[in-house]
Design a protein around this motif. Sequence first.
Motif, PDB file in Angstrom:
ATOM      1  N   THR A 106       0.807  -1.223   0.000  1.00 33.94           N
ATOM      2  CA  THR A 106       0.000   0.000   0.000  1.00 33.94           C
ATOM      3  C   THR A 106       0.841   1.274   0.000  1.00 33.94           C
ATOM      4  O   THR A 106       0.308   2.372  -0.176  1.00 33.94           O
ATOM      5  CB  THR A 106      -0.923   0.021   1.223  1.00 33.94           C
ATOM      6  OG1 THR A 106      -0.130  -0.172   2.406  1.00 33.94           O
ATOM      7  CG2 THR A 106      -1.969  -1.095   1.130  1.00 33.94           C
ATOM      8  N   ASP A 107       2.138   1.140   0.198  1.00 37.31           N
ATOM      9  CA  ASP A 107       3.029   2.305   0.269  1.00 37.31           C
ATOM     10  C   ASP A 107       3.622   2.544  -1.116  1.00 37.31           C
ATOM     11  O   ASP A 107       4.647   1.982  -1.483  1.00 37.31           O
ATOM     12  CB  ASP A 107       4.123   2.047   1.297  1.00 37.31           C
ATOM     13  CG  ASP A 107       5.002   3.271   1.545  1.00 37.31           C
ATOM     14  OD1 ASP A 107       4.703   4.346   0.973  1.00 37.31           O
ATOM     15  OD2 ASP A 107       5.997   3.144   2.284  1.00 37.31           O
ATOM     16  N   THR A 108       2.954   3.391  -1.904  1.00 38.05           N
ATOM     17  CA  THR A 108       3.328   3.536  -3.312  1.00 38.05           C
ATOM     18  C   THR A 108       3.478   4.999  -3.717  1.00 38.05           C
ATOM     19  O   THR A 108       3.031   5.907  -3.020  1.00 38.05           O
ATOM     20  CB  THR A 108       2.269   2.893  -4.226  1.00 38.05           C
ATOM     21  OG1 THR A 108       1.019   3.580  -4.051  1.00 38.05           O
ATOM     22  CG2 THR A 108       2.098   1.414  -3.911  1.00 38.05           C
ATOM     23  N   VAL A 109       4.110   5.178  -4.881  1.00 37.83           N
ATOM     24  CA  VAL A 109       4.280   6.491  -5.490  1.00 37.83           C
ATOM     25  C   VAL A 109       3.880   6.386  -6.957  1.00 37.83           C
ATOM     26  O   VAL A 109       3.659   5.295  -7.497  1.00 37.83           O
ATOM     27  CB  VAL A 109       5.745   6.983  -5.367  1.00 37.83           C
ATOM     28  CG1 VAL A 109       6.139   7.145  -3.910  1.00 37.83           C
ATOM     29  CG2 VAL A 109       6.700   6.028  -6.078  1.00 37.83           C
ATOM     30  N   ASP A 110       3.803   7.532  -7.621  1.00 37.22           N
ATOM     31  CA  ASP A 110       3.493   7.527  -9.051  1.00 37.22           C
ATOM     32  C   ASP A 110       4.631   6.916  -9.860  1.00 37.22           C
ATOM     33  O   ASP A 110       5.816   7.083  -9.524  1.00 37.22           O
ATOM     34  CB  ASP A 110       3.262   8.963  -9.549  1.00 37.22           C
ATOM     35  CG  ASP A 110       1.991   9.573  -9.002  1.00 37.22           C
ATOM     36  OD1 ASP A 110       1.058   8.817  -8.661  1.00 37.22           O
ATOM     37  OD2 ASP A 110       1.937  10.819  -8.924  1.00 37.22           O
ATOM     38  N   ALA A 111       4.277   6.231 -10.935  1.00 35.44           N
ATOM     39  CA  ALA A 111       5.300   5.785 -11.887  1.00 35.44           C
ATOM     40  C   ALA A 111       5.828   6.990 -12.646  1.00 35.44           C
ATOM     41  O   ALA A 111       5.074   7.908 -12.995  1.00 35.44           O
ATOM     42  CB  ALA A 111       4.712   4.770 -12.854  1.00 35.44           C
ATOM     43  N   PHE A 127       8.575  -5.331 -12.726  1.00 33.29           N
ATOM     44  CA  PHE A 127       7.977  -6.495 -12.072  1.00 33.29           C
ATOM     45  C   PHE A 127       8.789  -7.735 -12.415  1.00 33.29           C
ATOM     46  O   PHE A 127       9.492  -7.779 -13.418  1.00 33.29           O
ATOM     47  CB  PHE A 127       6.512  -6.683 -12.472  1.00 33.29           C
ATOM     48  CG  PHE A 127       6.240  -6.613 -13.952  1.00 33.29           C
ATOM     49  CD1 PHE A 127       6.597  -7.644 -14.810  1.00 33.29           C
ATOM     50  CD2 PHE A 127       5.617  -5.495 -14.499  1.00 33.29           C
ATOM     51  CE1 PHE A 127       6.351  -7.566 -16.172  1.00 33.29           C
ATOM     52  CE2 PHE A 127       5.359  -5.413 -15.864  1.00 33.29           C
ATOM     53  CZ  PHE A 127       5.730  -6.452 -16.705  1.00 33.29           C
ATOM     54  N   GLY A 128       8.698  -8.739 -11.543  1.00 39.23           N
ATOM     55  CA  GLY A 128       9.443  -9.969 -11.765  1.00 39.23           C
ATOM     56  C   GLY A 128       9.832 -10.620 -10.459  1.00 39.23           C
ATOM     57  O   GLY A 128       9.307 -10.288  -9.390  1.00 39.23           O
ATOM     58  N   ARG A 160      -4.348  -9.950 -12.424  1.00 41.56           N
ATOM     59  CA  ARG A 160      -3.649 -10.069 -11.144  1.00 41.56           C
ATOM     60  C   ARG A 160      -2.416  -9.172 -11.110  1.00 41.56           C
ATOM     61  O   ARG A 160      -2.147  -8.500 -10.113  1.00 41.56           O
ATOM     62  CB  ARG A 160      -3.257 -11.521 -10.912  1.00 41.56           C
ATOM     63  CG  ARG A 160      -2.701 -11.772  -9.533  1.00 41.56           C
ATOM     64  CD  ARG A 160      -2.619 -13.245  -9.229  1.00 41.56           C
ATOM     65  NE  ARG A 160      -1.962 -13.468  -7.957  1.00 41.56           N
ATOM     66  CZ  ARG A 160      -1.646 -14.657  -7.466  1.00 41.56           C
ATOM     67  NH1 ARG A 160      -1.957 -15.747  -8.153  1.00 41.56           N
ATOM     68  NH2 ARG A 160      -1.043 -14.771  -6.296  1.00 41.56           N
ATOM     69  N   LEU A 161      -1.654  -9.158 -12.203  1.00 37.00           N
ATOM     70  CA  LEU A 161      -0.467  -8.307 -12.251  1.00 37.00           C
ATOM     71  C   LEU A 161      -0.851  -6.835 -12.163  1.00 37.00           C
ATOM     72  O   LEU A 161      -0.208  -6.056 -11.437  1.00 37.00           O
ATOM     73  CB  LEU A 161       0.306  -8.579 -13.536  1.00 37.00           C
ATOM     74  CG  LEU A 161       1.584  -7.759 -13.750  1.00 37.00           C
ATOM     75  CD1 LEU A 161       2.605  -8.063 -12.661  1.00 37.00           C
ATOM     76  CD2 LEU A 161       2.182  -8.049 -15.125  1.00 37.00           C
ATOM     77  N   GLY A 162      -1.874  -6.443 -12.907  1.00 37.63           N
ATOM     78  CA  GLY A 162      -2.287  -5.045 -12.914  1.00 37.63           C
ATOM     79  C   GLY A 162      -2.853  -4.569 -11.593  1.00 37.63           C
ATOM     80  O   GLY A 162      -2.906  -3.356 -11.338  1.00 37.63           O
ATOM     81  N   GLY A 163      -3.265  -5.498 -10.750  1.00 34.37           N
ATOM     82  CA  GLY A 163      -3.783  -5.133  -9.439  1.00 34.37           C
ATOM     83  C   GLY A 163      -2.713  -4.922  -8.393  1.00 34.37           C
ATOM     84  O   GLY A 163      -3.018  -4.588  -7.248  1.00 34.37           O
ATOM     85  N   LEU A 164      -1.453  -5.109  -8.772  1.00 36.86           N
ATOM     86  CA  LEU A 164      -0.334  -4.941  -7.848  1.00 36.86           C
ATOM     87  C   LEU A 164       0.507  -3.737  -8.253  1.00 36.86           C
ATOM     88  O   LEU A 164       0.558  -3.379  -9.435  1.00 36.86           O
ATOM     89  CB  LEU A 164       0.558  -6.187  -7.872  1.00 36.86           C
ATOM     90  CG  LEU A 164      -0.044  -7.474  -7.320  1.00 36.86           C
ATOM     91  CD1 LEU A 164       0.834  -8.660  -7.695  1.00 36.86           C
ATOM     92  CD2 LEU A 164      -0.195  -7.382  -5.805  1.00 36.86           C
ATOM     93  N   PRO A 165       1.203  -3.136  -7.312  1.00 37.54           N
ATOM     94  CA  PRO A 165       2.153  -2.084  -7.694  1.00 37.54           C
ATOM     95  C   PRO A 165       3.384  -2.698  -8.337  1.00 37.54           C
ATOM     96  O   PRO A 165       3.674  -3.893  -8.177  1.00 37.54           O
ATOM     97  CB  PRO A 165       2.505  -1.427  -6.358  1.00 37.54           C
ATOM     98  CG  PRO A 165       2.334  -2.528  -5.353  1.00 37.54           C
ATOM     99  CD  PRO A 165       1.173  -3.349  -5.851  1.00 37.54           C
ATOM    100  N   LEU A 166       4.113  -1.883  -9.083  1.00 37.24           N
ATOM    101  CA  LEU A 166       5.415  -2.303  -9.558  1.00 37.24           C
ATOM    102  C   LEU A 166       6.403  -2.329  -8.391  1.00 37.24           C
ATOM    103  O   LEU A 166       6.278  -1.543  -7.441  1.00 37.24           O
ATOM    104  CB  LEU A 166       5.931  -1.340 -10.630  1.00 37.24           C
ATOM    105  CG  LEU A 166       5.115  -1.227 -11.913  1.00 37.24           C
ATOM    106  CD1 LEU A 166       5.724  -0.166 -12.829  1.00 37.24           C
ATOM    107  CD2 LEU A 166       5.027  -2.567 -12.621  1.00 37.24           C
ATOM    108  N   ALA A 167       7.390  -3.207  -8.472  1.00 36.92           N
ATOM    109  CA  ALA A 167       8.410  -3.274  -7.432  1.00 36.92           C
ATOM    110  C   ALA A 167       9.481  -2.211  -7.629  1.00 36.92           C
ATOM    111  O   ALA A 167      10.209  -1.872  -6.695  1.00 36.92           O
ATOM    112  CB  ALA A 167       9.049  -4.658  -7.412  1.00 36.92           C
TER     113      ALA A 167
END
Length: 375
Positions: A106-111, A127-128, A160-167
């Motif tokens: 939940t701790d995210t920033v803009d791409a 991602f990966g 599923r991938l789109g529902g997650l933030p990028l790492a």
Amino acid sequence: MPESSASLRQSLQAQVDAGWCPGLVAGVRLGGRREILALGSYGFDDPRPMDAQTPFRIASLSKLMGGALTLSLVADGTLELHDDVARWLPELAGLRVLASPETPLTDTVDARGPVIVRHLLTLTAGFGLDFGQTPYAAATRDFLWGPNPPGMTPDEYLARLGGLPLAAQPGSRWMYHAGADVLSVLLATASGRSVGELLAERITGPLGLTRTGFPTGSEQLPAIYEPTENGLVEAAGYRDAFAAPPRFESLAGGLVSTVPDYLTFLAALADDTLLPSGLREEMTSDQLEGSQREGFTEMAGPEESWGYLSAVQTGTGAGWSEPGMWGWAGGSGTSAAVYPNGDIGVLFTQRFLTGPTDGFDYFWEPLGAMRTARP
């Protein structure tokens, strides 16, 4: 048989005789001359002899075919390397990025920018595989990485991938494997053809690779073994995963091939008969810089880097190798590489790799001696 070739056979036979695996198939091209060596059997309890046409799961050697297939669509204008992938995969639009690799999801920033086609080829999309014990690793390891292709449809995978933030920010860090799976979906969507159809039209058909493609369920695959504390144990689930056509046609690790077919594919790439020479050179040249290399160094060491779904040797390396070599290995015990002069080695075995430190020196060292001994 030349003495140097006999030494290669003896080295391979020693591995089989020692029980490292029940059988293997190797192929080489030196100075334009090809040779195939098939030794041992399909399994410890399966006496069928290996032969040149034995089909193998090639695991991550599928990635090189994925790179070549993608660049064929770049060559004809279907794709451009800097295209935003959200044009075809809207699930990957407007993604958020973890504030740092260890933070909660939940701790995210803009791409800072979109994921582009080139990011998928260089595995820098953000991602990966996460090797750590992070919230991102826990949320993704069961579907972004594994010995088998995703056990879901492409739509389910993207949702599923789109529902997650990028790492990581797009383009900032190399992360293994998943970019090639996303690329598989992208190629099918952008072209209006299945990945299997594209592969047949652009690679396997033109090159006459009659035993390469996604599994149909009719292939007679050798047993695959996993090293354990109690010795080698057959990984039945790994073979069972290829007992029927896949739900997800994965260019990350889903192809079946033979050593002669794969040798022909690499030769066509090396000889610039499959792709325009400029694109092949890009594919097999170092495409990482700065911090992008950190993830790859963690996996492969400081003397290698990454092109477009292919590793590239940048340093001195082992005595049998040289800078400018390109190729990769697969987790099911496969390895292939092309030397700068066009010499090629391909090895398919039946033994899972246990980690990035596993190697195939018993193949590459005598092959190197063959190259040195050649007039």
